[in-house]
Scaffold this active site. Structure first.
Site, mmCIF file in Angstrom:
data_model
loop_
_atom_site.group_PDB
_atom_site.id
_atom_site.type_symbol
_atom_site.label_atom_id
_atom_site.label_comp_id
_atom_site.label_asym_id
_atom_site.label_seq_id
_atom_site.Cartn_x
_atom_site.Cartn_y
_atom_site.Cartn_z
ATOM 1 N N ARG A 190 11.962 -5.115 -6.353
ATOM 2 C CA ARG A 190 10.772 -4.412 -6.805
ATOM 3 C C ARG A 190 10.809 -4.281 -8.311
ATOM 4 O O ARG A 190 11.871 -4.348 -8.916
ATOM 5 C CB ARG A 190 10.696 -3.001 -6.190
ATOM 6 C CG ARG A 190 10.619 -2.976 -4.701
ATOM 7 C CD ARG A 190 9.451 -3.768 -4.166
ATOM 8 N NE ARG A 190 9.475 -3.796 -2.714
ATOM 9 C CZ ARG A 190 8.836 -2.929 -1.954
ATOM 10 N NH1 ARG A 190 8.116 -1.986 -2.505
ATOM 11 N NH2 ARG A 190 8.921 -3.008 -0.643
ATOM 12 N N ASN A 216 5.603 1.416 -4.100
ATOM 13 C CA ASN A 216 6.236 1.305 -5.409
ATOM 14 C C ASN A 216 5.678 2.288 -6.441
ATOM 15 O O ASN A 216 6.380 2.706 -7.349
ATOM 16 C CB ASN A 216 6.093 -0.134 -5.920
ATOM 17 C CG ASN A 216 7.301 -0.553 -6.728
ATOM 18 O OD1 ASN A 216 8.369 0.042 -6.609
ATOM 19 N ND2 ASN A 216 7.133 -1.559 -7.561
ATOM 20 N N PRO A 240 0.843 -1.192 0.000
ATOM 21 C CA PRO A 240 0.000 0.000 0.000
ATOM 22 C C PRO A 240 0.881 1.246 0.000
ATOM 23 O O PRO A 240 2.036 1.190 0.386
ATOM 24 C CB PRO A 240 -0.754 -0.105 1.322
ATOM 25 C CG PRO A 240 0.185 -0.840 2.216
ATOM 26 C CD PRO A 240 0.941 -1.793 1.334
ATOM 27 N N GLU A 241 0.323 2.316 -0.437
ATOM 28 C CA GLU A 241 0.999 3.607 -0.335
ATOM 29 C C GLU A 241 0.462 4.290 0.917
ATOM 30 O O GLU A 241 -0.653 4.015 1.359
ATOM 31 C CB GLU A 241 0.688 4.457 -1.575
ATOM 32 C CG GLU A 241 0.941 3.759 -2.904
ATOM 33 C CD GLU A 241 2.416 3.638 -3.278
ATOM 34 O OE1 GLU A 241 3.226 4.430 -2.761
ATOM 35 O OE2 GLU A 241 2.750 2.741 -4.066
ATOM 36 N N LYS A 298 2.946 3.037 6.815
ATOM 37 C CA LYS A 298 1.959 2.109 6.260
ATOM 38 C C LYS A 298 1.294 1.274 7.343
ATOM 39 O O LYS A 298 0.605 0.312 7.054
ATOM 40 C CB LYS A 298 2.637 1.203 5.245
ATOM 41 C CG LYS A 298 3.250 1.984 4.095
ATOM 42 C CD LYS A 298 3.850 1.031 3.118
ATOM 43 C CE LYS A 298 4.651 1.772 2.071
ATOM 44 N NZ LYS A 298 5.233 0.822 1.128
#
Ligand SMILES: [Zn+2]
Length: 281
Positions: free
Chosen positions: A271, A185, A2-3, A51
């Site tokens: 990533r 990301n 999640p952002e 987060k």
């Protein structure tokens, strides 16, 4: 992952449903906490940290002590309250219902159910759910760098943290929550595009990294209050991201095909990165 802006919104939703309310029942569908019962206790605050979501319970009501079972030792604080700590990870989401309302996700995906007289908060597919003494919250979030959406935001400290490992690819440095907390990301890739650097560029070689930090803060603050995240500023129906997830598509600025590759090596440091070969030299 999640952002931070998603976590911030989830906290606001939970706060609206639970803050100041007395829990009428709790159900933790996680083996280590299955016997924890916080019914009768009051929710005193709901806080996003990076987060992580922290729901504090019973802190100012005298509490009923610290629940047993899988709970780490309390810290040195004198608080008797506990904190329900959740992390959304990939698919996690908190939904709010009224008592008796049918859940719009399968019950077997529910990890935690917190009920009050008027609301039921259900955490589905949470990556992590635990109940810890509020006094030992630091063991959960103490390692985090300055929180982009928190009251402790400190751009100078974030910059200094980022530059402490100058050889690290900029995207991985931005994702490291110890440097600054809240970016996932999407932001790591979009910010790299907006500053004209490839995600793999060593952070120490980025021109004017202070501008990168300032842009990160501005972008996430703007999106915090939007119903859905948008980095391009284009209207609905158009791409909301410049590069993230757009491999093979035309760059919105120059038309060059977006490329992607895996970044990083370790299991915790891998990533996907996307970039425009022409805009990001
Ligand atoms: Zn381009």
């Amino acid at each position: 992952m999640p952002e931070g802006d998603s976590v911030y919104k989830a906290a606001a939703k939970l706060r609206g449903a639970l803050d100041g309310q007395t829990l009428t029942s709790t159900d933790f569908r996680v083996p280590a906490f299955a016997t924890v019962d916080l019914s009768g206790q009051r929710v005193t605050s709901v806080i996003p940290r990076g987060k992580h979501l922290l729901i504090r319970v019973g802190d100012d009501s005298g509490g009923r002590g610290i629940p047993t079972g899988g709970v780490s030792e309390p810290g040195t604080g004198t608080s008797t309250g506990v904190t329900i700590h959740s992390h959304l990870k990939m698919e996690g989401v908190w939904k709010i219902y009224v008592p008796g309302e049918r859940w719009r996700k399968p019950a077997y995906l529910a990890r935690g159910v917190l009920s009050t007289a008027t609301k039921v908060a259900v955490g589905f597919e949470l990556g992590l759910l635990e109940v810890v003494p509020t006094a030992s919250e630091d063991s959960i979030v103490g390692h985090l760098g300055p929180d982009l959406l928190g009251p402790d935001w400190d751009a100078d400290q974030a910059l200094s943290n980022l530059l402490s490992d100058p050889a690290r690819p900029v995207a991985l440095a931005l994702l490291d929550q110890r440097n600054l907390a809240g970016l996932g990301n999407v932001y790591a890739n979009e910010l790299s595009f907006l500053r004209g650097v490839r995600p793999s560029t060593p952070i120490g070689e980025v021109t004017d990294p202070a501008r990168l930090v300032a842009l990160a803060h501005k972008a996430i603050m703007v999106n915090r209050d939007r119903p859905s995240r948008n980095l391009t500023g284009l209207p609905r129906g158009k791409p909301q991201y410049w590069v993230h997830g757009r491999r093979g598509d035309a760059c919105l600025r120059c038309g060059t095909r977006i490329e992607s590759e895996q970044l990083g090596t370790g299991p915790t440091d891998t990533r996907f990165a996307w970039w425009c070969p022409s805009c990001q030299k």
